[in-house]
Scaffold this motif. Sequence first.
Motif, PDB file in Angstrom:
ATOM      1  N   ASP A 157       0.820  -1.219   0.000  1.00  0.00           N
ATOM      2  CA  ASP A 157       0.000   0.000   0.000  1.00  0.00           C
ATOM      3  C   ASP A 157       0.853   1.267   0.000  1.00  0.00           C
ATOM      4  O   ASP A 157       0.490   2.272  -0.593  1.00  0.00           O
ATOM      5  CB  ASP A 157      -0.947   0.009   1.202  1.00  0.00           C
ATOM      6  N   ARG A 217      -9.459  -3.852   1.281  1.00  0.00           N
ATOM      7  CA  ARG A 217      -8.227  -3.128   0.994  1.00  0.00           C
ATOM      8  C   ARG A 217      -8.504  -1.969   0.028  1.00  0.00           C
ATOM      9  O   ARG A 217      -8.013  -0.851   0.219  1.00  0.00           O
ATOM     10  CB  ARG A 217      -7.221  -4.100   0.378  1.00  0.00           C
ATOM     11  N   LEU A 227      -7.835   2.010   0.692  1.00  0.00           N
ATOM     12  CA  LEU A 227      -7.031   2.860  -0.190  1.00  0.00           C
ATOM     13  C   LEU A 227      -7.809   4.114  -0.591  1.00  0.00           C
ATOM     14  O   LEU A 227      -7.255   5.214  -0.639  1.00  0.00           O
ATOM     15  CB  LEU A 227      -6.600   2.086  -1.444  1.00  0.00           C
ATOM     16  N   ASP A 232       1.524  -1.514   4.939  1.00  0.00           N
ATOM     17  CA  ASP A 232       0.171  -1.768   4.442  1.00  0.00           C
ATOM     18  C   ASP A 232      -0.855  -1.123   5.352  1.00  0.00           C
ATOM     19  O   ASP A 232      -0.625  -0.962   6.546  1.00  0.00           O
ATOM     20  CB  ASP A 232      -0.097  -3.275   4.362  1.00  0.00           C
TER      21      ASP A 232
END
Lengths: 438, 256
Positions: A241, A285, A289, A313
């Motif tokens: 990430d 996820r 983001l 991450d």
Amino acid sequence: MWERISGAMNENTLEKLKILAESAKYDVSCASGGTTRRNRPGGIGSAAGWGICHSFTEDGRCVSLLKIMLTNHCIYDCAYCINRKSNDLPRATFSVSELVELTIEFYRRNYIEGLFLSSGIVRNPDYTMERLVGVAKELRQRHRYNGYIHLKGIPGASRELICEAGLYADRLSVNVEIPNEQSLQLLAPDKDFASVFAPMRHIKQGILENLEDRKKFRSAPRFAPAGQSTQMIIGASPERDKDILSLSANLYKRPTLKRVYYSGFVPVNAYDNRLPALKQPPLVRENRLYQADWLMRFYQFTANEIADDAYPDLDLEVDPKLAWALRHPEKFPVDINKAEYEMLLRVPGIGVKSAQLIVASRRYGKLGESQLRKMGIVMKKAVYFITCRELPFQTVQELHPEQVRRILTRPSGSRKQEDPRQLKLSFEEEPHDRLYLR
Amino acid sequence: MIVCTYDKTFEGLLSVVFEAYSRKKFPDKLLAEGEPLPLFYDEAISVSTDPEKSERVWNGLEKKLSRGGLAFLTQSWLSELPEVDLLLFRYIRKNLDAPVSLELNFGDPDVLEVSQIWKKVGQEKSRIIQFARFQKTADNTYLAVLEPLYNVLPLTLSYFKERFAGQCWLLYDNKRKYGYYYDMKRVSEVRFEQEPLWGVCGKLPEELLAEDEKQFQQLWKSYFKSLAIRERLNPKLHRQHLPARFWKYLTEKQGG
Ligand code: SF4
């Protein structure tokens, strides 16, 4: 009813529409908005300046534009794409007049804000780009259509064609797709970063030159007034990430890039050993983001504050703003009646709107808990990070951050479990460009 | 307790404000003319709407409030919520009495509540703009039938006029039984003496539709169906964004 066919439509149109919509739907970078285009007398429509969602798909995504491919034939073979040439699937190609009529008729019925047109690569990038430009030109010039147009910039297309596209389109987008050059080469052997970033640069130059021209001549035609956007596929390649967010941060530094979209990888193709085997697209996820992206654009966070080498991450359990606060207990509690606006923004449970409300209202007198609650602050979260008139509550200072995390993530039987796939960000009431997945 | 009866129009409410100040008697309850009075009250005042008085109050408000503050008033009025008039009465009074406008003082419960109602009405307006669906009729009028939660059609007209300037359209509120017709020049309010030709679902009988109307509905429905990504289905989110109360008028949510 198909006998009484109007205009360019025929009995194949329905079939083609299904095929080409299927082929286009995995591309999420479909926000309309960012331009205001007034209706000209005798013309059709206007662009509203903010993205209006006219419907929502059954997976909850905003339907704003007629998102469609001109053709799903493609000479490339990108591993992650449903339209790659090695796939055996029904193929179709629209004629220009069919697409034009569909767009206008849908538009007149208030189904859509406009057209989002992309295409598989036929023959070569320029040939493909020329077709896309042709549709936009026909709409704007022949039909005096003023609705929204988003065109895909084909990687590898020439500067001239990109420049022409900018004259008709509100927004242009070139997708990065894979956030790292080696990974991109592995998965899409026909593409590289240069072929993606060159058209992005042409678009940027076009827009900036146009702004200069328009300072001199007010009547100079506008060039892609809604700027450009791009998309990255998440989870098809091993990037962390922090890599993704720092690429985004870099992209946002370029003027004219308005949005980066993140698309959780959906394994559309049968097994390919270059790709991870996923049971489910990484939706949580993807949502984290988007939240992180939001923090960079509206909450004055840097990519590094959100994810770095120590925390590469995003935390899937809590949103990235809460995660930051839990890593930085020394910054809290914040005094609601005194703190700077920038610091209010960092309090979990306070969004942009409520931070503004607080700043506007506290001039009239000190604010207490019940007022904060009514202003829409999520007190369940905020209490651990603030002090106000009467709250002598145990904050993150007295409790350990780990304990606050436990309290806030505890599944309580009665409380409705938050569905992590819902793009509801508890820390935000969004500014107008809503965070729907589009 | 002071009770005041009036005609339940916005203008009427402004006249009530005027009367209250000139008599120095401020009502605790507002009722429609002819509504039964409560069991106990000290005084009942009946106010008839007087355009001149209403205008004077409005002018006073224009001096005190920003355009946003005025929109708080008019837009919240359209919510038609029970007792919203009393709330707006208090809001007006507080603002007139205070040395400066209170419109940004969200620490005040009335100001906050008005702003929340304003927001809800605004959301409904956006939803109408999002979810209105036109059917093209045989005489080339585009018809959209809706049932807004609040009385928001008037707020949507500028959008529809700008966007659909090149076509005649009729926007109809099936609940409040009135609508607006645009003839490519101006918008006028319409009411029908008889039940209109569309039924409770706002669908015109097929013979009154344009020849290609069914075809484009079909194309739109198929397009919509193809869009859903099976791996991501999320009915809860779907319903949250697209409230079920709109479904019966939405082309894409019809069978067939
Ligand atoms: S070039 Fe585009 S359409 Fe063709 S395979 Fe690659 S991603 Fe798919």
